[in-house]
Design a protein around this motif. Structure first.
Motif, short mmCIF file in Angstrom:
data_model
loop_
_atom_site.label_atom_id
_atom_site.label_comp_id
_atom_site.label_asym_id
_atom_site.label_seq_id
_atom_site.Cartn_x
_atom_site.Cartn_y
_atom_site.Cartn_z
N UNK A 1 0.83 -1.19 0.00
CA UNK A 1 0.00 0.00 0.00
C UNK A 1 0.87 1.25 0.00
N UNK A 2 0.28 2.39 -0.33
CA UNK A 2 1.07 3.63 -0.33
C UNK A 2 1.54 3.97 1.07
N UNK B 1 5.38 -2.62 1.94
CA UNK B 1 4.75 -3.93 2.07
C UNK B 1 4.96 -4.49 3.46
N UNK B 2 3.86 -4.77 4.15
CA UNK B 2 3.91 -5.32 5.50
C UNK B 2 3.31 -6.72 5.54
N UNK C 1 7.52 -4.92 8.48
CA UNK C 1 7.65 -4.30 7.15
C UNK C 1 8.79 -4.97 6.41
N UNK C 2 8.46 -5.52 5.23
CA UNK C 2 9.47 -6.18 4.40
C UNK C 2 9.94 -5.32 3.25
N UNK C 3 9.06 -4.45 2.74
CA UNK C 3 9.41 -3.60 1.60
C UNK C 3 9.13 -2.15 1.98
N UNK C 4 10.09 -1.29 1.74
CA UNK C 4 9.88 0.12 2.06
C UNK C 4 10.67 1.00 1.10
N UNK C 5 10.20 2.24 1.01
CA UNK C 5 10.80 3.22 0.10
C UNK C 5 10.83 2.73 -1.34
N UNK C 6 9.84 1.92 -1.74
CA UNK C 6 9.77 1.42 -3.11
C UNK C 6 9.15 2.50 -3.99
N UNK C 7 9.90 2.89 -5.01
CA UNK C 7 9.45 3.94 -5.92
C UNK C 7 9.53 3.44 -7.36
N UNK C 8 8.67 4.00 -8.23
CA UNK C 8 8.65 3.54 -9.62
C UNK C 8 10.02 3.62 -10.29
#
Length: 125
Positions: A41-42, A49-50, A67-74
């Motif tokens: 989610x944003x 991603x949690x 939290x497994x995924x963070x600061x994910x940007x296009x």
């Protein structure tokens, strides 16, 4: 005048279609080994991603809410870069994720790319 109208129409089209590419990533995904689910989610101007579910009896050290995924940007069409954490060790990797067909591929590397790991996910309806 015709150029201005064309520019405005093109801008409106791009503004209404570009976000839909990111919408495909939002939602809950099941890891290929069936051991956990992550909800994307944003979070601010990025995507996070949690963990929302861990398979009962799993020997994973993963915890709901982690939290497994963070600061994910296009980083292109249906592709993102940022950081990813191992659910078991907590190690943080330089992360990438991309939607390929109906699946999500995530990967992460650390130590300058010497240690890398990749995981496939299936979206849950």
């Amino acid at each position: 005048m015709r150029f201005v109208r064309l520019s405005l129409a093109l801008s409106a089209f791009l503004l209404t279609t570009s976000p839909s590419l990111a919408d495909d990533i939002f939602g809950t995904w099941l890891r290929d080994n069936g051991a956990l689910q992550v909800k994307f989610e944003p979070c601010g101007d990025a995507i996070c991603g949690n963990i929302v579910w861990v398979k009962p009896g799993s020997d994973s050290k993963a915890k709901v809410g982690q939290r497994l995924f963070f600061e994910m940007r296009p980083n292109g069409v249906n592709s993102w870069t940022g950081k990813a954490a191992s659910p078991d060790s907590g190690s943080v990797y330089s992360g990438k994720m991309s939607i390929e067909g109906s699946g999500l591929n995530t990967s992460g590397c650390m130590v300058g790319g010497l240690i890398c790991k990749s995981v496939n996910w299936k979206k849950i309806s």
